[in-house]
Write an enzyme that holds these catalytic residues in place. Structure first.
Site, PDB file in Angstrom:
ATOM      1  NE  ARG A 164     -16.707  16.225   0.457  1.00  0.00           N
ATOM      2  CZ  ARG A 164     -15.859  17.086   1.026  1.00  0.00           C
ATOM      3  NH1 ARG A 164     -15.413  16.866   2.257  1.00  0.00           N
ATOM      4  NH2 ARG A 164     -15.474  18.176   0.380  1.00  0.00           N
ATOM      5  CB  SER A 238     -16.482  17.809  -5.437  1.00  0.00           C
ATOM      6  OG  SER A 238     -15.734  18.901  -4.981  1.00  0.00           O
ATOM      7  CD  GLU A 333     -18.862  15.221  -2.583  1.00  0.00           C
ATOM      8  OE1 GLU A 333     -19.998  15.661  -2.886  1.00  0.00           O
ATOM      9  OE2 GLU A 333     -17.940  15.939  -2.175  1.00  0.00           O
TER      10      GLU A 333
HETATM   11  P1  FAD Z   1     -29.531  16.917  -0.413  1.00  0.00           P
HETATM   12  O1  FAD Z   1     -28.831  17.046  -1.707  1.00  0.00           O
HETATM   13  O2  FAD Z   1     -30.958  17.340  -0.337  1.00  0.00           O
HETATM   14  O3  FAD Z   1     -29.421  15.405   0.083  1.00  0.00           O
HETATM   15  C1  FAD Z   1     -28.204  14.712   0.017  1.00  0.00           C
HETATM   16  C2  FAD Z   1     -28.423  13.280   0.534  1.00  0.00           C
HETATM   17  O4  FAD Z   1     -28.724  13.309   1.931  1.00  0.00           O
HETATM   18  C3  FAD Z   1     -29.635  12.591  -0.120  1.00  0.00           C
HETATM   19  O5  FAD Z   1     -29.334  11.217  -0.204  1.00  0.00           O
HETATM   20  C4  FAD Z   1     -30.764  12.844   0.868  1.00  0.00           C
HETATM   21  O6  FAD Z   1     -31.787  11.862   0.800  1.00  0.00           O
HETATM   22  C5  FAD Z   1     -30.028  12.788   2.195  1.00  0.00           C
HETATM   23  N1  FAD Z   1     -30.607  13.667   3.229  1.00  0.00           N
HETATM   24  C6  FAD Z   1     -30.815  15.002   3.139  1.00  0.00           C
HETATM   25  N2  FAD Z   1     -31.312  15.458   4.306  1.00  0.00           N
HETATM   26  C7  FAD Z   1     -31.421  14.407   5.137  1.00  0.00           C
HETATM   27  C8  FAD Z   1     -31.866  14.234   6.482  1.00  0.00           C
HETATM   28  N3  FAD Z   1     -32.322  15.245   7.210  1.00  0.00           N
HETATM   29  N4  FAD Z   1     -31.827  12.967   7.012  1.00  0.00           N
HETATM   30  C9  FAD Z   1     -31.394  11.932   6.291  1.00  0.00           C
HETATM   31  N5  FAD Z   1     -30.959  12.029   5.012  1.00  0.00           N
HETATM   32  C10 FAD Z   1     -30.969  13.255   4.449  1.00  0.00           C
HETATM   33  N6  FAD Z   1     -20.029  19.524   0.125  1.00  0.00           N
HETATM   34  C11 FAD Z   1     -18.960  19.527   0.953  1.00  0.00           C
HETATM   35  O7  FAD Z   1     -18.801  18.616   1.791  1.00  0.00           O
HETATM   36  N7  FAD Z   1     -18.022  20.517   0.905  1.00  0.00           N
HETATM   37  C12 FAD Z   1     -18.117  21.541   0.030  1.00  0.00           C
HETATM   38  O8  FAD Z   1     -17.255  22.419   0.019  1.00  0.00           O
HETATM   39  C13 FAD Z   1     -19.233  21.571  -0.848  1.00  0.00           C
HETATM   40  N8  FAD Z   1     -19.360  22.555  -1.760  1.00  0.00           N
HETATM   41  C14 FAD Z   1     -20.418  22.576  -2.620  1.00  0.00           C
HETATM   42  C15 FAD Z   1     -20.523  23.623  -3.537  1.00  0.00           C
HETATM   43  C16 FAD Z   1     -21.593  23.672  -4.405  1.00  0.00           C
HETATM   44  C17 FAD Z   1     -21.695  24.810  -5.388  1.00  0.00           C
HETATM   45  C18 FAD Z   1     -22.605  22.680  -4.355  1.00  0.00           C
HETATM   46  C19 FAD Z   1     -23.788  22.748  -5.263  1.00  0.00           C
HETATM   47  C20 FAD Z   1     -22.487  21.622  -3.457  1.00  0.00           C
HETATM   48  C21 FAD Z   1     -21.392  21.555  -2.574  1.00  0.00           C
HETATM   49  N9  FAD Z   1     -21.243  20.512  -1.642  1.00  0.00           N
HETATM   50  C22 FAD Z   1     -20.178  20.523  -0.768  1.00  0.00           C
HETATM   51  C23 FAD Z   1     -22.218  19.414  -1.587  1.00  0.00           C
HETATM   52  C24 FAD Z   1     -23.468  19.736  -0.723  1.00  0.00           C
HETATM   53  O9  FAD Z   1     -23.559  21.106  -0.473  1.00  0.00           O
HETATM   54  C25 FAD Z   1     -23.440  19.002   0.612  1.00  0.00           C
HETATM   55  O10 FAD Z   1     -23.345  17.624   0.415  1.00  0.00           O
HETATM   56  C26 FAD Z   1     -24.697  19.295   1.456  1.00  0.00           C
HETATM   57  O11 FAD Z   1     -24.524  18.784   2.753  1.00  0.00           O
HETATM   58  C27 FAD Z   1     -25.949  18.716   0.847  1.00  0.00           C
HETATM   59  O12 FAD Z   1     -27.041  19.222   1.588  1.00  0.00           O
HETATM   60  P2  FAD Z   1     -28.513  19.181   1.002  1.00  0.00           P
HETATM   61  O13 FAD Z   1     -29.434  19.609   2.095  1.00  0.00           O
HETATM   62  O14 FAD Z   1     -28.585  19.958  -0.256  1.00  0.00           O
HETATM   63  O15 FAD Z   1     -28.680  17.630   0.738  1.00  0.00           O
HETATM   64  N1  EPU Z   2      -7.004  21.311  -9.333  1.00  0.00           N
HETATM   65  C1  EPU Z   2      -6.588  21.403 -10.650  1.00  0.00           C
HETATM   66  N2  EPU Z   2      -7.509  21.738 -11.590  1.00  0.00           N
HETATM   67  C2  EPU Z   2      -8.797  21.979 -11.284  1.00  0.00           C
HETATM   68  C3  EPU Z   2      -9.224  21.885  -9.954  1.00  0.00           C
HETATM   69  C4  EPU Z   2      -8.306  21.537  -8.982  1.00  0.00           C
HETATM   70  O1  EPU Z   2      -5.434  21.188 -10.957  1.00  0.00           O
HETATM   71  O2  EPU Z   2      -9.560  22.286 -12.216  1.00  0.00           O
HETATM   72  C5  EPU Z   2      -6.011  20.934  -8.307  1.00  0.00           C
HETATM   73  C6  EPU Z   2      -5.084  22.047  -7.861  1.00  0.00           C
HETATM   74  O3  EPU Z   2      -3.830  21.448  -7.618  1.00  0.00           O
HETATM   75  C7  EPU Z   2      -5.658  22.493  -6.539  1.00  0.00           C
HETATM   76  C8  EPU Z   2      -6.206  21.183  -6.000  1.00  0.00           C
HETATM   77  O4  EPU Z   2      -6.669  20.484  -7.155  1.00  0.00           O
HETATM   78  O5  EPU Z   2      -4.694  23.025  -5.710  1.00  0.00           O
HETATM   79  C9  EPU Z   2      -7.330  21.315  -4.993  1.00  0.00           C
HETATM   80  O6  EPU Z   2      -8.382  22.085  -5.565  1.00  0.00           O
HETATM   81  P1  EPU Z   2      -9.436  22.848  -4.633  1.00  0.00           P
HETATM   82  O7  EPU Z   2      -8.735  23.584  -3.556  1.00  0.00           O
HETATM   83  O8  EPU Z   2     -10.356  23.600  -5.520  1.00  0.00           O
HETATM   84  O9  EPU Z   2     -10.187  21.695  -3.890  1.00  0.00           O
HETATM   85  P2  EPU Z   2     -10.749  20.276  -4.381  1.00  0.00           P
HETATM   86  O10 EPU Z   2      -9.852  19.220  -3.828  1.00  0.00           O
HETATM   87  O11 EPU Z   2     -11.008  20.265  -5.829  1.00  0.00           O
HETATM   88  C10 EPU Z   2     -12.143  19.911  -2.219  1.00  0.00           C
HETATM   89  C11 EPU Z   2     -13.516  19.501  -1.877  1.00  0.00           C
HETATM   90  C12 EPU Z   2     -14.458  20.684  -2.005  1.00  0.00           C
HETATM   91  C13 EPU Z   2     -14.010  21.752  -1.027  1.00  0.00           C
HETATM   92  C14 EPU Z   2     -12.579  22.162  -1.390  1.00  0.00           C
HETATM   93  C15 EPU Z   2     -11.992  23.144  -0.387  1.00  0.00           C
HETATM   94  C16 EPU Z   2     -13.712  17.153  -2.390  1.00  0.00           C
HETATM   95  C17 EPU Z   2     -14.258  16.125  -3.309  1.00  0.00           C
HETATM   96  N3  EPU Z   2     -13.945  18.411  -2.732  1.00  0.00           N
HETATM   97  O12 EPU Z   2     -12.133  20.265  -3.607  1.00  0.00           O
HETATM   98  O13 EPU Z   2     -15.763  20.260  -1.642  1.00  0.00           O
HETATM   99  O14 EPU Z   2     -14.852  22.877  -1.077  1.00  0.00           O
HETATM  100  O15 EPU Z   2     -11.730  20.993  -1.379  1.00  0.00           O
HETATM  101  O16 EPU Z   2     -11.687  22.491   0.795  1.00  0.00           O
HETATM  102  O17 EPU Z   2     -13.092  16.814  -1.389  1.00  0.00           O
HETATM  103  C18 EPU Z   2     -17.769  19.319  -2.522  1.00  0.00           C
HETATM  104  O18 EPU Z   2     -17.571  18.362  -1.766  1.00  0.00           O
HETATM  105  O19 EPU Z   2     -18.771  19.401  -3.242  1.00  0.00           O
HETATM  106  C19 EPU Z   2     -16.795  20.413  -2.551  1.00  0.00           C
HETATM  107  C20 EPU Z   2     -16.914  21.454  -3.360  1.00  0.00           C
END
Ligand code: FAD
Ligand code: EPU
Length: 337
Positions: A164, A238, A333
């Site tokens: 991240r 997250s 994050e």
């Molecule tokens: P924004 O929120 O618009 O911007 C994020 C940051 O990047 C801001 O500081 C912005 O100024 C900057 N930025 C945006 N675009 C540019 C650009 N072109 N050049 C320079 N800076 C820029 N993230 C994960 O890693 N894994 C996940 O599994 C994951 N799951 C998610 C699930 C949900 C339901 C949600 C809501 C979010 C999740 N995220 C996850 C977080 C998010 O989706 C990612 O961080 C994504 O890359 C953000 O993209 P965005 O275009 O919405 O960025």
């Molecule tokens: N867990 C709990 N309770 C909860 C949630 C999670 O006990 O309410 C524990 C469980 O042991 C589970 C473990 O946490 O097995 C991992 O949970 P999960 O697989 O849901 O993944 P996470 O670690 O919570 C991360 C990323 C997610 C990504 C998933 C899948 C980060 C900060 N988050 O979540 O990314 O989608 O793994 O790879 O690394 C994001 O960055 O926004 C995001 C959603």
């Protein structure tokens, strides 16, 4: 160039926080981006680049120019026996790219299905899910330097990707705007089903020889079962990173909490923050307009009229209680604006 004034950002951030931009514009090319940046520089206005708004928390109105990134394009630029190199505009929706890659049998993005946001934001925090991060498929990117308005190419090494993390969140914070990314995808899939839940979903469906489409579908099924849909309930995924602690601290915690999960890394043990938050009693708790998601404790939610400050106050209380119970400091994050 069309600069609008006093525009609501509520629909442009997935937390659904009601805040305004003093100035707002949409850019569809690096030329129009340069034009917008010059406009802001001439007026001494600060700039916020907005992709899908899925990883930001608005804590105030933005008193400057918000530039919404909409540079489009998915282009196959080269191939060899084993790879495709694909150049993608920063404004392309991430999951549209994933779907396009699957339709064309370009492998490597399938585990990253359904992550909200844009391609341009994907290198910012080296997005990751289900055992894959974009650094695994990344070749290079082009970014516009704010100070000089010159385009610079960044190699994978230049980006200093980590969990991240990237150079754009650290040393080069707010200095470059990503315009396009080149991904190196595979002709022969290198399937990654190590994440237990993917294996379980495939087994349930009776699939024993999955392809990239089946993996994508499994990931989508897992994600939709526990992550809230921002169209229904505001969130930014997250809220905190999963912390890595020293092995000695992990071993001590294990004597008190024998069931604590942990993933062993070279530098220590990564502990799921969702587990820590759930154990500290926060899962599913609601406080007025904000709360902790009932199916995933790592996700803070806005039920409708929550403010950035409400989310921050909840996040601070969670950090404090996790620190008191486990001696672990959680780091956000999400980007606070
Ligand atoms: P924004 O929120 O618009 O911007 C994020 C940051 O990047 C801001 O500081 C912005 O100024 C900057 N930025 C945006 N675009 C540019 C650009 N072109 N050049 C320079 N800076 C820029 N993230 C994960 O890693 N894994 C996940 O599994 C994951 N799951 C998610 C699930 C949900 C339901 C949600 C809501 C979010 C999740 N995220 C996850 C977080 C998010 O989706 C990612 O961080 C994504 O890359 C953000 O993209 P965005 O275009 O919405 O960025
Ligand atoms: N867990 C709990 N309770 C909860 C949630 C999670 O006990 O309410 C524990 C469980 O042991 C589970 C473990 O946490 O097995 C991992 O949970 P999960 O697989 O849901 O993944 P996470 O670690 O919570 C991360 C990323 C997610 C990504 C998933 C899948 C980060 C900060 N988050 O979540 O990314 O989608 O793994 O790879 O690394 C994001 O960055 O926004 C995001 C959603």
């Amino acid at each position: 160039m069309n600069i609008q004034e006093n525009i609501s950002l509520q629909r442009l951030n997935t937390f659904g926080i009601a805040r305004n931009a003093r100035f707002f514009t949409i850019v569809g090319s690096s030329e129009s981006l340069a034009e917008a940046l010059s406009w802001a520089k001439d007026r001494n206005e600060k700039v916020l680049i907005l992709g899908g708004g899925s990883n930001i928390l608005l804590t105030a109105d933005f008193n400057g120019l918000v530039i919404k990134m909409e540079i489009q394009g998915i282009e196959l630029i080269a191939e060899d026996d084993a790879h495709y190199w694909v150049k993608v505009g920063a404004g392309v929706i991430w999951h549209d790219l994933v779907s396009y890659a699957i339709d064309h049998n370009w492998a490597g993005l399938e585990n990253l299905s359904l992550i909200p946001g844009t391609v341009g934001a994907s290198p910012m925090q080296n997005i990751g899910a289900y055992g894959v991060e974009i650094q695994d498929v990344f070749e290079s990117l082009e970014a516009l330097e704010k100070a000089t308005l010159r385009i610079k190419t960044f190699s994978k090494q230049d980006c200093k990707f980590g969990y991240r993390e990237s150079v754009f969140k650290n040393e080069l914070k707010d200095q470059y705007i990503i315009c396009s990314v080149i991904f190196k995808l595979k002709k022969k899939p290198d399937l990654n089903i190590e994440y237990g839940a993917i294996r379980d979903v495939l087994k349930e469906k009776g699939i024993d020889q999955p392809g990239i489409r089946e993996i994508s579908e499994a990931v989508i099924a897992i994600r939709t079962s526990k992550l809230p849909d921002p169209k229904v309930i505001g969130n930014a995924g997250s809220f905190f990173k999963n912390p890595t602690i020293l092995t000695s601290q992990f071993n001590e915690l294990k004597t008190v909490f024998p069931e604590i999960p942990g993933y062993i890394l070279n530098e220590g043990v990564k502990v799921p923050a969702g587990w820590l938050i759930e154990q500290a009693g926060w899962k599913g708790k609601r406080f007025g307009e904000v709360g902790v998601h009932s199916k995933q404790a790592l996700v803070l939610v806005n039920y409708g009229n929550g403010k950035g400050e409400d989310i921050i106050s909840l996040a601070q209380q969670i950090q404090q209680s996790v620190m008191e119970k486990f001696g672990i400091q959680l780091q956000p994050e999400v980007n606070f604006i």
